[in-house]
Every structure is written in structure tokens, then in C-alpha cells.
Scaffold this active site. Structure first.
Site, short mmCIF file in Angstrom:
data_model
loop_
_atom_site.label_atom_id
_atom_site.label_comp_id
_atom_site.label_asym_id
_atom_site.label_seq_id
_atom_site.Cartn_x
_atom_site.Cartn_y
_atom_site.Cartn_z
N GLU A 9 -1.41 9.68 5.30
CA GLU A 9 -0.12 10.38 5.25
C GLU A 9 -0.31 11.89 5.42
O GLU A 9 -1.12 12.51 4.72
CB GLU A 9 0.58 10.08 3.92
CG GLU A 9 1.94 10.71 3.76
CD GLU A 9 2.98 10.13 4.72
OE1 GLU A 9 4.04 10.76 4.88
OE2 GLU A 9 2.72 9.04 5.29
N GLN A 68 2.90 0.57 9.09
CA GLN A 68 2.70 0.31 7.66
C GLN A 68 4.00 0.60 6.90
O GLN A 68 4.66 1.61 7.13
CB GLN A 68 1.59 1.18 7.08
CG GLN A 68 1.30 0.85 5.62
CD GLN A 68 0.25 1.74 5.00
OE1 GLN A 68 0.51 2.89 4.71
NE2 GLN A 68 -0.96 1.19 4.79
N CYS A 98 -1.42 4.11 -1.89
CA CYS A 98 -1.13 5.54 -1.89
C CYS A 98 -1.17 6.10 -3.31
O CYS A 98 -0.46 5.62 -4.19
CB CYS A 98 0.24 5.81 -1.26
SG CYS A 98 0.66 7.58 -1.21
N GLY A 223 -11.28 6.87 7.39
CA GLY A 223 -10.17 7.78 7.16
C GLY A 223 -10.59 9.22 7.36
O GLY A 223 -10.63 9.73 8.48
#
Length: 318
Positions: A9, A68, A98, A223
Site C-alpha cells: 500500500e 486484492q 495489513c 515486497g
């Protein structure tokens, strides 16, 4: 062996996916989350997060992209999962990992890891709604306040019908601090009959190899490492890691595309964010960041980057 780009994000948007898919053989990319609360979202929301839906759910380089979703209400998650699939998403993923406080306060993301039954309900509703040929996947952490429910959560997602499960080998309270507890993924992978994807602290080829050896997983998700070393996936699959000069040139390409195509007001913050990741891989990035961090306009930052690139070029000639 599969390498998947993690949903990050505020970091990996469609332009970053475009840039990274052009230089890496990713098998799949997952978008930033689409927040689902109490309604079927309009198509424009999906297009904003995943413009690749307009091109058959793929980047220009042909890398498949999966939308997602983040939310806790099974019915609305199912409705929006159907919409994502109908619009062209290559499967649909659900975010149970998250750690952001704002997301967790509204009962989304990692906070749901305290409630295995709710994980089951969300995934089951999505799986029953989405046609069987389309994957329904999930990404979790090892827990919220601790890791005590890691296996119960993984089992709930499997029993709900998930096609595969990505596991970030930290709890919410661990944040992003090393180490990643890969041994928990080893246990999950040994007990679940569906594919398990290992995620966490994979920064280079050696990390990838050690992670796969320890966990037994043949799929990994990268990531922050993918931003720190821009061609990480390619290097894991045998290419030479990018030099600093190649990475600097890539940042200039990103800059040109960001400003020309989108005229983003977020560019200064985005490029500084990227430098924070590059610092891990390249000492030169830290030096250059010290120079550009005081600037607030795109023009000033671009001048610093172009000057550094020109100087590198002349040094090579010398």
C-alpha cells in the site's frame, strides 16, 4: 518456482508495477487493496487501483495482475470479488495482513487474525461466489498480538476453499522488524495441501534460496526487497543484480513517466520513499539522498538525479 510481487500500500501502484514487470519475470503481481465496507463498489474504483483491468488484467509486459480486497463483511467481499473477476482480474486476493492502525481500527487487515472463524466466513463467501476456474487467494501474517493462532488461521482459510495462501512470516506487532520467522511457514506448508507462498525478509538471491529450502515452498513473494533491488526477481532467476547506474537510470525513467503521463503531485514523496529502500542495496543511494532530501519540488529533485546520472556516465568514460 514462482515469484510474486507483494501488494504494498502506497508503494507499488500501477506505474511501479509497469516499471518492475518490464525488467523482471514476475509470475504474478497483486495490487494495493481495494477497501470494501458496505457496498458494491463502482467500476471506477477498481480501475483506479488496477488500470490493468482495461488490458485483460495484465501489464504491458504480459504479467498477470490480481486485485486484492480488504474488508470483513462476507457478503460484500463476495459481491466485490465477483466484480473484480468480471472486470478481468486474474483471480482475487483478500488482505488479512495489513498492519496499518487506520485499517485495523476499522476491523480490516491484520486485526482479523484474532478471529479464525471470520477469516473462514469471508474466504468461503468469496470462494462460493467466484467461478471455480478463478483463484481465490489470501495473504496473512502469523498473528496479531502474538503467533498463537497462526495454524488455526491458516487452516481456516484452507478449509474455506482458498486456492493458495501467502504468509508474511511476522505478526502484526512484529511490524517489519527482522527477523522473519520462516519456520512457521515451514509448519504451515507441511500441513496444508494447497500451495503456500513464503514472504518476509527476501532481499537477494541467497535469501530466496534459504527461504525456499527452509520452508519447502516453491513460491515466494517479495515486497520491500523488490524496491531495494529493482531487478530482484530477475536476479533470483539467474540475471546479474542491477548496478547503481542501472537503478539510477530506472528512477529517471520512472520520473519521466510519472510526471509526463500523470503529473503527480506526490512525486517528491514517492521518489524519496524509493530512496529509503535503495539505501539498503546501494551506498550511493544514501549519499545522493542526503543531497536531494532537502528539496520539495519535482524540478529540484530531477536536477539532482540527472546530474548524478551524468556524473556516473563521465566517470565510466574516464
Amino acid at each position: 518456482m514462482r515469484i510474486i510481487l507483494a501488494p504494498m500500500e502506497g508503494v507499488v501502484d500501477d506505474l511501479m508495477r509497469e516499471i518492475l514487470s518490464a525488467i523482471n519475470p514476475y509470475d504474478l503481481m497483486v495490487t494495493e487493496f481495494v477497501r470494501v465496507v458496505d457496498q458494491l463498489l463502482p467500476e471506477k474504483v477498481f480501475y483506479r487501483i488496477c488500470p490493468e483491468l482495461k488490458t485483460n488484467g495484465e501489464t504491458a509486459s504480459g504479467t498477470p495482475v490480481r486485485v486484492q480486497l480488504l474488508g470483513q463483511e462476507p457478503g460484500w467481499m463476495a459481491e466485490n470479488a465477483i466484480r473484480a473477476i468480471e472486470m478481468g482480474s486474474k483471480g482475487v486476493d483478500v488482505n488479512f495482513g495489513c498492519p496499518a492502525k487506520m485499517v485495523n481500527r476499522s476491523n480490516g487487515g491484520a486485526v482479523m487474525l484474532q478471529y479464525p472463524e471470520q477469516l473462514y466466513n469471508v474466504v468461503k463467501a468469496m470462494r462460493e461466489a467466484v467461478p471455480e476456474q478463478h483463484p481465490v487467494t489470501a495473504k496473512i501474517r502469523l498473528g496479531f498480538n502474538d503467533k498463537s493462532l497462526y495454524m488455526e488461521n491458516a487452516q481456516a482459510i484452507y478449509e474455506a476453499g482458498a486456492s493458495e495462501l501467502a504468509v508474511h512470516a511476522r505478526s502484526k506487532v512484529d511490524g517489519y522488524k527482522p527477523p522473519a520467522y520462516w519456520e512457521y511457514i515451514t509448519d504451515i506448508n507441511a500441513k496444508l495441501p494447497i500451495p503456500v507462498i513464503a514472504n518476509g525478509e527476501i532481499w537477494n538471491v541467497d535469501d530466496a534460496r534459504r527461504c525456499m529450502e527452509l520452508t519447502g515452498c516453491d513460491s515466494i513473494m517479495v515486497g520491500r526487497g523488490a524496491i531495494s533491488l529493482p531487478n530482484l526477481a530477475a536476479s533470483i532467476k539467474g540475471a546479474a543484480p542491477y548496478t547503481w547506474q542501472q537503478s539510477l537510470a530506472l528512477m529517471l525513467e520512472y520520473t519521466n513517466r510519472e510526471l509526463v503521463a500523470r503529473k503527480s503531485t506526490y512525486y517528491p514523496a514517492r521518489i524519496k520513499q524509493w530512496f529509503n529502500y535503495l539505501n539498503r542495496q546501494y551506498p550511493e543511494a544514501d549519499t545522493l539522498f542526503r543531497e536531494l532530501r532537502i528539496f520539495k519540488t519535482a524540478e529540484e529533485i530531477i536536477h539532482v538525479l540527472q546530474t548524478a546520472n551524468t556524473n556516473l556516465y563521465h566517470q565510466q568514460l574516464d
